[in-house]
Design a protein around this motif. Structure first.
Motif, short mmCIF file in Angstrom:
data_model
loop_
_atom_site.label_atom_id
_atom_site.label_comp_id
_atom_site.label_asym_id
_atom_site.label_seq_id
_atom_site.Cartn_x
_atom_site.Cartn_y
_atom_site.Cartn_z
N LEU A 121 15.65 83.28 -9.78
CA LEU A 121 16.03 82.33 -10.82
C LEU A 121 14.88 82.04 -11.77
CD1 LEU A 121 18.16 79.85 -8.67
CD2 LEU A 121 18.98 81.63 -10.24
N ALA A 122 13.63 82.16 -11.27
CA ALA A 122 12.48 82.00 -12.16
C ALA A 122 12.38 83.18 -13.12
CB ALA A 122 11.20 81.87 -11.35
N ALA A 123 12.73 84.37 -12.64
CA ALA A 123 12.71 85.56 -13.50
C ALA A 123 13.88 85.56 -14.46
CB ALA A 123 12.72 86.82 -12.64
N PHE A 124 15.00 84.94 -14.06
CA PHE A 124 16.21 84.93 -14.89
C PHE A 124 16.67 83.48 -15.09
CE2 PHE A 124 16.09 89.09 -12.95
CZ PHE A 124 16.43 89.94 -14.00
N PRO A 125 15.94 82.70 -15.89
CA PRO A 125 16.32 81.29 -16.07
C PRO A 125 17.67 81.12 -16.75
CG PRO A 125 14.57 81.92 -17.60
CD PRO A 125 14.71 83.04 -16.62
N GLY A 126 18.13 82.14 -17.48
CA GLY A 126 19.46 82.06 -18.08
C GLY A 126 20.54 81.97 -17.02
N VAL A 127 20.35 82.68 -15.91
CA VAL A 127 21.31 82.60 -14.81
C VAL A 127 21.29 81.20 -14.21
CG1 VAL A 127 21.89 83.48 -12.51
CG2 VAL A 127 21.12 85.06 -14.30
N LEU A 128 20.11 80.62 -14.05
CA LEU A 128 20.00 79.26 -13.53
C LEU A 128 20.72 78.28 -14.45
CD1 LEU A 128 18.83 77.20 -11.54
CD2 LEU A 128 16.74 77.18 -12.93
N PHE A 129 20.54 78.45 -15.76
CA PHE A 129 21.21 77.58 -16.73
C PHE A 129 22.73 77.71 -16.61
CE2 PHE A 129 23.00 76.91 -21.00
CZ PHE A 129 22.59 75.60 -21.24
N ALA A 130 23.22 78.95 -16.50
CA ALA A 130 24.65 79.17 -16.38
C ALA A 130 25.21 78.56 -15.10
CB ALA A 130 24.95 80.67 -16.43
N ILE A 131 24.46 78.69 -14.00
CA ILE A 131 24.92 78.13 -12.73
C ILE A 131 24.98 76.61 -12.79
CG2 ILE A 131 24.25 77.79 -10.32
CD1 ILE A 131 23.20 80.65 -10.31
N VAL A 132 23.92 75.99 -13.29
CA VAL A 132 23.85 74.53 -13.32
C VAL A 132 24.93 73.96 -14.23
CG1 VAL A 132 22.45 72.55 -14.01
CG2 VAL A 132 21.42 74.42 -12.70
N THR A 133 25.03 74.49 -15.43
CA THR A 133 26.04 73.96 -16.36
C THR A 133 27.45 74.20 -15.84
OG1 THR A 133 25.92 76.05 -17.61
CG2 THR A 133 24.58 74.21 -18.39
N GLY A 134 27.67 75.37 -15.26
CA GLY A 134 29.00 75.67 -14.74
C GLY A 134 29.39 74.78 -13.58
N LEU A 135 28.43 74.52 -12.67
CA LEU A 135 28.74 73.69 -11.51
C LEU A 135 28.86 72.21 -11.87
CD1 LEU A 135 26.46 75.26 -8.73
CD2 LEU A 135 28.94 75.41 -8.92
N VAL A 136 27.98 71.75 -12.77
CA VAL A 136 27.94 70.32 -13.07
C VAL A 136 29.01 69.92 -14.08
CG1 VAL A 136 26.51 68.45 -13.99
CG2 VAL A 136 25.49 70.19 -12.51
N TRP A 137 29.17 70.72 -15.12
CA TRP A 137 30.08 70.33 -16.20
C TRP A 137 31.28 71.25 -16.34
CZ3 TRP A 137 24.65 70.37 -17.66
CH2 TRP A 137 24.09 69.09 -17.65
N GLY A 138 31.44 72.18 -15.44
CA GLY A 138 32.59 73.09 -15.53
C GLY A 138 33.90 72.37 -15.27
N ARG A 139 34.98 73.07 -15.52
CA ARG A 139 36.31 72.49 -15.34
C ARG A 139 36.62 72.30 -13.86
NH1 ARG A 139 39.40 76.56 -19.54
NH2 ARG A 139 38.71 75.59 -21.49
N ARG A 140 37.29 71.19 -13.55
CA ARG A 140 37.62 70.91 -12.15
C ARG A 140 38.61 71.92 -11.58
NH1 ARG A 140 38.25 64.31 -11.59
NH2 ARG A 140 36.07 63.79 -12.13
N ARG A 141 39.46 72.50 -12.43
CA ARG A 141 40.44 73.45 -11.92
C ARG A 141 39.79 74.75 -11.43
NH1 ARG A 141 41.86 73.66 -17.63
NH2 ARG A 141 41.26 75.64 -18.60
N GLU A 142 38.49 74.90 -11.70
CA GLU A 142 37.77 76.08 -11.24
C GLU A 142 36.93 75.77 -10.00
OE1 GLU A 142 35.78 76.76 -14.88
OE2 GLU A 142 37.33 78.08 -15.67
N ALA A 143 37.38 74.77 -9.22
CA ALA A 143 36.64 74.35 -8.03
C ALA A 143 36.52 75.49 -7.02
CB ALA A 143 37.33 73.15 -7.38
N ALA A 144 37.55 76.31 -6.88
CA ALA A 144 37.50 77.43 -5.92
C ALA A 144 36.41 78.42 -6.31
CB ALA A 144 38.85 78.13 -5.85
#
Length: 257
Positions: free
Chosen positions: A6-29
């Motif tokens: 994740l340190a080498a690919f901070p864009g992946v970390l950004f995508a994971i955090v934003t997706g998990l924290v602010w993603g749509r609830r219907r995508e819980a699975a």
């Protein structure tokens, strides 16, 4: 392993955090599957290879969650999704050119490649693996040409050497040698996949034909301890470029003493 990726690919970390924290609830699975896929490398310890292949199953899931967050922003009329997407893509491409958003001082302490003499970036590890594969291919082809089919060989890099030589190998790292795989873990820090390695002498009881093999360029100093005459002499063969070998190399096979 995971933190280094994740340190080498901070864009992946950004995508994971934003997706998990602010993603749509219907995508819980999808979120649950993403977390599970990130737990996997934590449980198995990753490996020494480049570009975090044990994290690969998480990337499509992260992309889906990230896309869901971007879609929710677009629904609210935000212009941010386009720039966020461009930034994540750019950050993902940088390591392929050995460029990094995170400084070396952050990435180096997170390495798990303890068998490497110096810190290697993902690009540096890719290049080392590429060079090793090419060298081991030459070694395997040389062994096929200059050893008998019944020869047995002790080595640590079994892939290309075994494939091209078609010889029986004793594996120092235990991938194909059961007694090594069932042995104790090393007490010092080693790269994942190399934490049960044994010295060549471990296989003396099996009476291998060659305890160690190597390629040596003629410009290098002569190897120590090579016996080129008398009973049980070592194998020393110059590789002929006419047979497709690189110029100026010698194959050396060390027999058990």
């Amino acid at each position: 392993y995971l933190a280094g990726f994740l340190a080498a690919f901070p864009g992946v970390l950004f995508a994971i955090v934003t997706g998990l924290v602010w993603g749509r609830r219907r995508e819980a699975a999808t979120a649950i599957a993403l977390v599970a896929s990130l737990v996997y490398p934590l449980l198995v310890g990753g490996d020494f290879m480049c570009f975090g292949r044990f994290v690969l199953p998480a990337l499509p899931l992260a992309a889906l969650l990230f896309a869901g967050w971007l879609a929710s922003l677009e629904e609210r009329g935000s212009a941010f999704p386009a720039s966020a997407t461009a930034a994540v893509v750019a950050l993902g491409l940088l390591p392929a050119y050995d460029l990094h958003a995170a400084p070396r001082a952050l990435r180096a302490p997170l390495t798990v490649r303890h068998n490497a003499p110096v810190f290697r970036s993902e690009f540096g590890q890719w290049k080392a693996m590429k060079d090793n594969a090419a060298r081991w291919e030459v070694l395997g082809k040389a062994l096929k040409q200059h050893t008998r089919p019944e020869a047995t060989i002790v080595t640590g890099g079994i892939g290309a050497v075994g494939y091209f030589s078609e010889r029986f190998l004793y594996d120092q790292n235990g991938l194909i040698t059961r007694e090594v795989a069932l042995g104790p873990l090393a007490t010092d820090r080693r790269s994942p996949g190399h934490d049960k390695a044994v010295p060549p002498e471990f296989f003396l009881k099996d009476n291998p034909t060659f305890l160690r093999v190597e390629l040596r360029h003629l410009s290098q100093p002569p190897p120590q301890g090579v016996v080129e005459s008398g009973p049980g002499r070592d194998l020393v063969r110059a590789l002929d470029p006419k047979d497709g070998f690189p110029e100026g190399y010698v194959l050396i096979g060390y027999r058990p003493r």
